[in-house]
Scaffold this motif. Structure first.
Motif, PDB file in Angstrom:
ATOM      1  N   UNK A 106       0.818  -1.228   0.000  1.00  0.00           N
ATOM      2  CA  UNK A 106       0.000   0.000   0.000  1.00  0.00           C
ATOM      3  C   UNK A 106       0.843   1.265   0.000  1.00  0.00           C
ATOM      4  N   UNK A 109       0.038   4.512  -3.516  1.00  0.00           N
ATOM      5  CA  UNK A 109      -0.683   5.777  -3.483  1.00  0.00           C
ATOM      6  C   UNK A 109       0.169   6.897  -2.887  1.00  0.00           C
ATOM      7  N   UNK A 127      -3.884   4.881  -8.321  1.00  0.00           N
ATOM      8  CA  UNK A 127      -4.879   4.307  -7.425  1.00  0.00           C
ATOM      9  C   UNK A 127      -5.701   3.246  -8.165  1.00  0.00           C
ATOM     10  N   UNK A 128      -6.112   3.590  -9.411  1.00  0.00           N
ATOM     11  CA  UNK A 128      -6.922   2.655 -10.199  1.00  0.00           C
ATOM     12  C   UNK A 128      -6.136   1.398 -10.536  1.00  0.00           C
ATOM     13  N   UNK A 131      -4.783  -1.955  -7.474  1.00  0.00           N
ATOM     14  CA  UNK A 131      -5.489  -3.166  -7.076  1.00  0.00           C
ATOM     15  C   UNK A 131      -5.444  -4.222  -8.174  1.00  0.00           C
TER      16      UNK A 131
ATOM     17  N   UNK B  98      -4.996   6.592   1.112  1.00  0.00           N
ATOM     18  CA  UNK B  98      -3.939   6.575   0.099  1.00  0.00           C
ATOM     19  C   UNK B  98      -2.556   6.543   0.731  1.00  0.00           C
ATOM     20  N   UNK B  99      -2.411   7.261   1.813  1.00  0.00           N
ATOM     21  CA  UNK B  99      -1.088   7.340   2.435  1.00  0.00           C
ATOM     22  C   UNK B  99      -0.851   6.209   3.425  1.00  0.00           C
ATOM     23  N   UNK B 347     -13.019  11.664  -6.710  1.00  0.00           N
ATOM     24  CA  UNK B 347     -11.895  11.157  -7.485  1.00  0.00           C
ATOM     25  C   UNK B 347     -11.243  12.296  -8.271  1.00  0.00           C
TER      26      UNK B 347
END
Lengths: 423, 366
Positions: A106, A109, A127-128, A131, B98-99, B347
């Motif tokens: 992770x 990001x 991000x897209x 995964x 995200x982080x 987004x």
């Protein structure tokens, strides 16, 4: 002298050479002094110097790209962004491999957020993809170029790869360039487009307004300090308490009070309208602009100007003025030629205090400054606490620190720092 | 920072039957929220019943949600996370996720199902905008206006019409929402707003529209500012969170009206900071499951006019706890209010926030 040099070094009572004995005594003295200030020194080191150094280090630190995408960075070494061509399949394969490791940990990001500062849109591409890529079988699923572009066509953009290549070093000038309204373009540093330039304007505005605030403090504070210094002690003490009173009131309360006074439906405007000086339809705009910041900050910083001036003026012997007058000087000459020069060290000390405090202010400008009266510190606070771009915040802070030190040096050259007295 | 300690010692109840793993749970819980009426609503709807059932637990509130992202990051770097559960807006939850600063939540396993058995992830539906986010409420940023100073506006574009509605306006000091409203009122179709805003020309168009009222705008950063500015008559209309306007109108009786047109929906919810010790995490997850069930979310609406995030909570929304008025018509999600809404694209903003912020700030400073 001659017979001493002939009979060898001078000896102390215990037989050691006097020079060594003296040095030891001095060393002991220094050590003792150091021990005495050691707690404070340690405290400042841990709570002030180290954090500041750490923050400054963040303004150039950029290991995240290398650490998260090591194979990609290596594979990109041979690619020439100027060619306008997408990198080869090997680079995409390296990216897929890096992304898989990063997505499982992770961290993909995090690196995306870093790159997004330089190239808006990178964040969602990573991000897209994260995964999906983490489920790929790297040995069998190639070629990856089409597959990545299929997930998000952002991977087919040369700009994205150029951004990764440009910011793959472990240190970056990106934050500092951003902090002076520049960016790393295809051909080295370049000025940002006009609609993104802001930091230079803000820095100049901060300096200009801090100077104005300092001068208003001198103008308003000088007569007050003079009265304080020339009144009998009891009355002076009473007045001094009035000067100090604002110190004991919360900064927020004082600033909010100014809001109530200055706003268009506020006390000052209401009074002016009631007297008839101002038309109800054209009430004065005293707040949410430069004027609001200057008024409120001058008030808040005034004690820092009055106190050093007062303590210097107290030491000036009143007989100098009497002597000047008895020798035929007019009131003005006596003041300007005899009294004023003696108060300059106080003005100097007050000005340095007020100016340096003003440059770093952000609460008051944020509350009464609107858009035209905010300082660069407001942007630093914004990047530290809201946008999360600590690198940029650190770079802006470093620049502000450098500018203040530079001004201090100039001040030392022009006025002389020995010429500053706090009393 | 104000900390209010609430001791559960005073609460006595025989209801609680400690489960097998209750002993492994920490007994102190630090919750972070926004203070004010909103935090009070959370305390009354979630915390008080939870404490009644778990008298050994102590809850500490910290009102730091506005700086949550920066503080969690600092705590994480220092390796000492002192918060257990943090209330943040949806975009902040995405950033924290995200982080890697927030725990990922398995919504179906970690949260209670709806009374009819619908899984939590389905009950919350699209509102789960990030894997780390447990939505609580739907709120909106919308406009209030002085009913006694200007005519009743019927469209959000009234903010750009200084001839028909003279006087100052207050807008939030950020590009989000304002840019979208500007484009909408400049004739851009609602579903094309983000396509247009993604281009340099689109940004220029939005800023040019905002330019037409720039000297009439007071920019706010805290939600309480607009109600105050409206009450003082400093502005004749202004944007803020709908709950703030509700309290100014219904609780304080100010001459303020609601303009719901093009209200901008946003979400607020919980995140669990990453890296909590096992005993504290167990306690947090226990509380989280309780505090976000259907009844608790519906109860919250009795104290503040924010819509519960679960679909199954909506029919349970009742009357205001003190004023006794029906709350449903004051919810941003009420059909009468939600005729024309703007759905803010998380987004898109996650990608473009930094870039547009720079342009917006540069425009403001000009």
């Amino acid at each position: 002298m001659t017979d001493i040099s002939q009979s060898g070094p001078v000896l102390a009572a215990d037989g050691t050479p006097l020079k060594r004995s003296l040095a030891r005594a001095l060393r002991m003295q220094k050590l003792r002094a150091l021990m005495l200030i050691a707690p404070l020194l340690l405290f400042i080191l841990v709570t002030f110097i180290l954090p500041v150094a750490d923050m400054l280090f963040r303004s150039v630190e950029n290991r995240i790209v290398q650490d998260t995408l090591p194979q990609t960075v290596e594979a990109l070494a041979d690619w020439d962004p100027a060619s306008g061509q997408l990198p080869e399949e090997a680079v995409f394969a390296a990216m897929a491999a890096d992304l898989q490791i990063a997505a499982r940990a992770k961290t993909h990001t995090k690196v995306a957020k870093r790159l997004n500062y330089e190239n808006p849109g990178v964040s969602s591409v990573f991000r897209k993809s994260g995964r999906k890529v983490s489920k790929w079988d790297l040995a069998a699923d190639g070629p990856f170029r089409e597959k990545l572009i299929e997930i998000d066509d952002g991977w087919g953009d040369v700009e994205l790869w150029r951004t990764i290549k440009t910011y793959s070093g472990s240190v970056t000038s990106g934050y500092f360039l951003n902090a002076v309204d520049m960016q790393l373009g295809a051909e080295g540093p370049e000025i940002r487009p006009e609609n993104e330039r802001i930091y230079n304007t803000m820095l100049i505005r901060t300096m200009r307004m801090s100077l104005i605030i300092t001068f208003s403090c001198i103008l308003l504070g000088y007569p007050v300090a003079w009265i304080l210094a020339n009144l009998p002690a009891r009355k002076a003490n009473l007045l001094l308490i009035l000067v100090l009173l604002p110190f004991w009131t919360s900064l927020l309360v004082r600033t909010s009070a100014w809001k109530i006074l200055l706003q268009q439906q506020g006390v000052i405007n209401d009074t002016l309208v009631w007297i008839g000086l101002v038309d109800d339809a054209n009430r004065l705009v005293l707040i949410n602009n430069e004027l609001g910041t200057i008024i409120a900050m001058t008030h808040i910083l005034l004690p820092f100007m009055i106190l050093p001036m007062y303590s210097v003026m107290q030491t000036i012997n009143p007989s100098y003025l009497r002597a000047a007058k008895s020798l035929g000087a007019t009131d003005w000459t006596a003041f300007w030629r005899v009294y004023f020069p003696q108060t300059v060290p106080g003005i100097g000390a007050g000005s340095i205090l007020v100016f340096i405090l003003a440059v770093g202010y952000y609460i008051t400008p944020a509350l009464v400054g609107g858009t035209k009266g905010t300082f660069i510190s407001n942007l630093i606070a914004y990047h530290i606490s809201t946008s999360g771009n600590w690198g940029l915040g650190a770079a802006l802070g470093a620049i502000l620190l450098a500018v203040v030190l530079l001004l201090y040096w100039v001040y030392d050259k022009v006025v002389g720092i020995d010429n500053v007295k706090l009393g | 920072m104000k900390l209010s300690k609430l001791s559960a010692l005073a609460m006595t109840t025989a209801l609680c039957a400690p489960s097998a793993f209750a002993e492994e749970m920490a007994n102190e819980l630090t919750l972070v929220s926004w203070g004010g009426a909103y935090q009070t609503s959370q305390h009354k709807a979630y915390v008080e019943p939870y404490l009644a059932a778990n008298p050994d637990v102590k809850v500490v509130w910290d009102e730091s949600s506005a700086e949550a992202v920066a503080k969690i990051r600092a705590m994480n770097e220092a390796g000492n996370v002192t918060w257990d559960l943090v209330d943040v807006v949806a975009s902040d939850s995405m950033r924290l996720c995200d982080e890697g600063l927030a725990e990922e939540i398995n919504h179906d396993e970690d949260l209670a199902a709806a009374p009819d058995g619908t899984a939590a992830s389905e009950d919350f539906g699209d509102l789960i905008v990030s894997d780390c986010f447990v939505p609580q409420i739907v709120y909106s940023t919308t406009f209030g206006y002085r009913t006694d100073l200007i005519d009743q506006p019927d469209s959000v574009c009234a903010i750009f019409d200084t001839e028909k509605y003279p006087g100052k306006r207050s807008l939030q000091k950020r590009p989000i929402d304002n840019m979208e409203w500007a484009l909408y009122c400049d004739g851009v179709a609602k579903d094309e707003i983000y396509d247009v805003l993604g281009t340099d020309e689109g940004v220029a168009q939005a800023l040019a529209k905002l330019d037409t009222i720039k000297d009439q705008v007071v920019w706010w950063t805290a939600g309480a500012e607009t109600p105050q500015l409206l009450a003082d008559g400093e502005v004749v209309m202004g944007s803020t969170f709908n709950g703030r306007l509700f309290s100014a109108i219904a609780e304080q009786g100010q001459p303020i009206g609601m303009l719901w047109d093009m209200q901008s929906f946003d979400l607020d919810g919980w995140v669990v900071p990453a890296g909590l010790p096992a005993d504290r995490k167990a306690r947090v997850m226990d509380f989280l499951k309780f505090a976000t069930d259907t009844q608790r979310l519906a109860d919250q609406a009795a104290y503040i006019s924010y819509g519960p995030a679960r679909a199954s909570s909506a029919p349970l929304v009742g009357k205001h706890a003190e004023l006794g008025i029906e709350m449903a018509p004051h919810m941003p999600t009420d059909p009468a209010n939600a005729g024309n809404v703007h759905v803010y694209d998380y987004e898109w903003w996650a990608d473009n926030r930094d870039d547009l912020d720079a342009k917006f700030q540069a425009w403001l400073a000009k």
